[in-house]
Design an enzyme around this catalytic site. Structure first.
Site, PDB file in Angstrom:
ATOM      1  N   ARG A  51      28.562  37.536  30.378  1.00  0.00           N
ATOM      2  CA  ARG A  51      29.396  37.307  31.559  1.00  0.00           C
ATOM      3  C   ARG A  51      28.888  38.237  32.664  1.00  0.00           C
ATOM      4  O   ARG A  51      28.034  39.088  32.412  1.00  0.00           O
ATOM      5  CB  ARG A  51      30.905  37.466  31.266  1.00  0.00           C
ATOM      6  N   GLY A  52      29.446  38.053  33.864  1.00  0.00           N
ATOM      7  CA  GLY A  52      28.887  38.783  35.007  1.00  0.00           C
ATOM      8  C   GLY A  52      27.896  37.846  35.701  1.00  0.00           C
ATOM      9  O   GLY A  52      27.063  37.212  35.023  1.00  0.00           O
ATOM     10  N   ALA A  53      28.006  37.760  37.015  1.00  0.00           N
ATOM     11  CA  ALA A  53      27.261  36.734  37.755  1.00  0.00           C
ATOM     12  C   ALA A  53      25.747  36.727  37.472  1.00  0.00           C
ATOM     13  O   ALA A  53      25.203  35.690  37.079  1.00  0.00           O
ATOM     14  CB  ALA A  53      27.561  36.892  39.243  1.00  0.00           C
ATOM     15  N   ARG A  88      30.562  27.554  33.799  1.00  0.00           N
ATOM     16  CA  ARG A  88      31.566  28.378  34.499  1.00  0.00           C
ATOM     17  C   ARG A  88      31.431  28.073  35.990  1.00  0.00           C
ATOM     18  O   ARG A  88      30.313  27.973  36.492  1.00  0.00           O
ATOM     19  CB  ARG A  88      31.372  29.889  34.241  1.00  0.00           C
ATOM     20  N   GLN A 199      37.469  43.849  31.086  1.00  0.00           N
ATOM     21  CA  GLN A 199      36.046  44.205  31.248  1.00  0.00           C
ATOM     22  C   GLN A 199      35.881  45.648  31.724  1.00  0.00           C
ATOM     23  O   GLN A 199      34.876  46.285  31.434  1.00  0.00           O
ATOM     24  CB  GLN A 199      35.365  43.268  32.262  1.00  0.00           C
ATOM     25  N   ASP A 240      31.041  37.661  42.560  1.00  0.00           N
ATOM     26  CA  ASP A 240      30.533  36.447  41.910  1.00  0.00           C
ATOM     27  C   ASP A 240      30.016  35.444  42.921  1.00  0.00           C
ATOM     28  O   ASP A 240      29.254  34.549  42.580  1.00  0.00           O
ATOM     29  CB  ASP A 240      31.635  35.818  41.056  1.00  0.00           C
ATOM     30  N   ASN A 250      35.524  37.792  43.893  1.00  0.00           N
ATOM     31  CA  ASN A 250      35.242  38.640  42.716  1.00  0.00           C
ATOM     32  C   ASN A 250      36.428  38.545  41.760  1.00  0.00           C
ATOM     33  O   ASN A 250      37.419  37.847  42.021  1.00  0.00           O
ATOM     34  CB  ASN A 250      34.992  40.093  43.163  1.00  0.00           C
ATOM     35  N   LYS A 251      36.340  39.261  40.668  1.00  0.00           N
ATOM     36  CA  LYS A 251      37.385  39.238  39.637  1.00  0.00           C
ATOM     37  C   LYS A 251      38.777  39.413  40.243  1.00  0.00           C
ATOM     38  O   LYS A 251      38.973  40.246  41.126  1.00  0.00           O
ATOM     39  CB  LYS A 251      37.093  40.364  38.629  1.00  0.00           C
TER      40      LYS A 251
END
Ligand code: MRU
Length: 356
Positions: A51-53, A88, A199, A240, A250-251
């Protein structure tokens, strides 16, 4: 970066297999997982083993390598590309990486296609490492400036994980922190826990510990009072998808931190490689915001007394829950963007100056 003193990257290719660190098991278990088919790569992205862009972009690139190994057929490759892009929705790096790969691979019917795919996937990874390292050097200047004024530990708040585990190496938001630490500048990180997938606690704090960087996990709602008390010198988060006008997706929870930082005159920076810029979408309302399974909220995983990872239900059985994974911070709340090319204002003018 290091885990138990050993250098790792988050993804690599070995004997026709893609190797990843299964991030769903961190911090409790360090497991290297094999991806052998394109379906494994799609699943790894969906369930957030990666995960993570930038990392999901790299995984999608290697997913196309696996697709060719599985079935060297153009229509299969096209379908794989579509499935990878749809695995995603929010991080633009996924589509960016697949489009970049397909530009090289579409219509190539010779045996050379595998070599071409591998070279490009490796290039995407190496480029991300170089970009993240430069983000670190550019962000270091900001930390240094604060330290030179304060002459004491620089307290940095971050949200989610935008560390090396979210990229290939170095990280985006953490890269300036690693560079400052290497230079001997005392830093301390407030790591937002980042519910529901945690995270910040499971990944950011874990990777900072492994590098010997002082950090404290806080519940997501704690940042505001810490800012009011003067215990946060700056915020750095990842993204992201950042729009050409400087709006930052973002998150979920990032927006509220930016509001609190704005109210307390605390600089709020966003670190990103150019692969995270979406030059096409004009209005942030058009960004696809991922809504994940509400079970991520209603259930939690942790270690039981025997040291096994166990899932427990924490919500009332009959309650509804909603799990939006990202939000958008308007550009006006962003002090600056830290990119591989330097620092710029979060605006179309700022971004265009760096990325002509
Ligand atoms: O849902 P995740 O863990 O993929 O979300 C990750 C983030 O929101 C990160 O902050 C973002 O991808 C920046 S990556 C360096």
């Amino acid at each position: 970066m290091r885990i138990k003193g050993k250098e790792y990257r988050t993804i690599w290719f070995e004997n026709n297999i893609v190797k990843i660190i299964d991030q769903t098991k961190l911090p409790h278990k360090f497991i290297i997982k094999d991806l052998k088919k394109v379906g494994d790569a799609i699943n790894a992205i969906k369930v957030m083993e990666v995960r993570g862009a930038p990392l999901i972009g790299a995984t999608a690139a290697y997913g196309l390598v696996l697709s060719i190994l599985e079935n060297n057929d153009q229509s299969f490759l096209k379908k794989s590309a579509e499935n990878l892009i749809n695995s995603r929705p929010t991080a633009i790096n996924l589509k960016w990486a697949v489009d970049r790969m397909m530009k090289k691979l579409s219509g190539v019917n010779s045996d050379k296609i595998l070599d071409i795919a591998l070279i490009e996937a490796k290039e995407i990874c190496q480029e991300d490492i170089n970009f993240c390292e430069n983000i670190g050097l550019n962000g270091l200047k900001i930390i240094e400036e604060i330290y030179n004024k304060k002459k004491d530990t620089v307290n940095i708040l971050t949200h989610c994980n935008a560390g090396w585990l979210a990229t290939i190496n170095w990280g985006t938001a953490t890269s300036p922190i690693y560079h400052a630490h290497k230079k001997g500048i005392p830093v301390h990180v407030w790591a937002d826990e980042t519910r529901p997938r945690n995270q910040g606690a499971n990944l950011t704090s874990y990777e900072l510990n492994e590098e010997g960087i002082n950090n404290t996990i806080i519940a997501d709602n704690t940042g505001g009072i810490l800012m009011q008390r003067g215990e946060v010198d700056m915020c750095i988060v990842g993204t992201d998808r950042t729009l050409a006008n400087g709006d930052v997706c973002n998150k979920v929870g990032t927006y509220l931190k930016a509001l609190a930082a704005h109210d307390n005159n605390i600089p709020f920076y966003v670190a990103l490689p150019s692969s995270t810029i979406d030059w096409n979408i004009k209005n942030h309302k058009d960004i696809p915001i991922e809504e994940r399974n509400s079970e991520e909220l209603s259930h939690m995983e942790g270690l039981d007394e025997e040291g096994n990872i166990k899932k427990v239900q924490i919500y009332p059985e009959k309650s509804n829950a909603m799990n939006l994974a990202f939000d958008v911070t308007p550009a006006k709340y962003v002090t600056g963007l830290i990119t591989e090319k330097g620092l710029c204002e979060a605006s179309s003018v700022g971004l265009r100056k760096l990325f002509k």
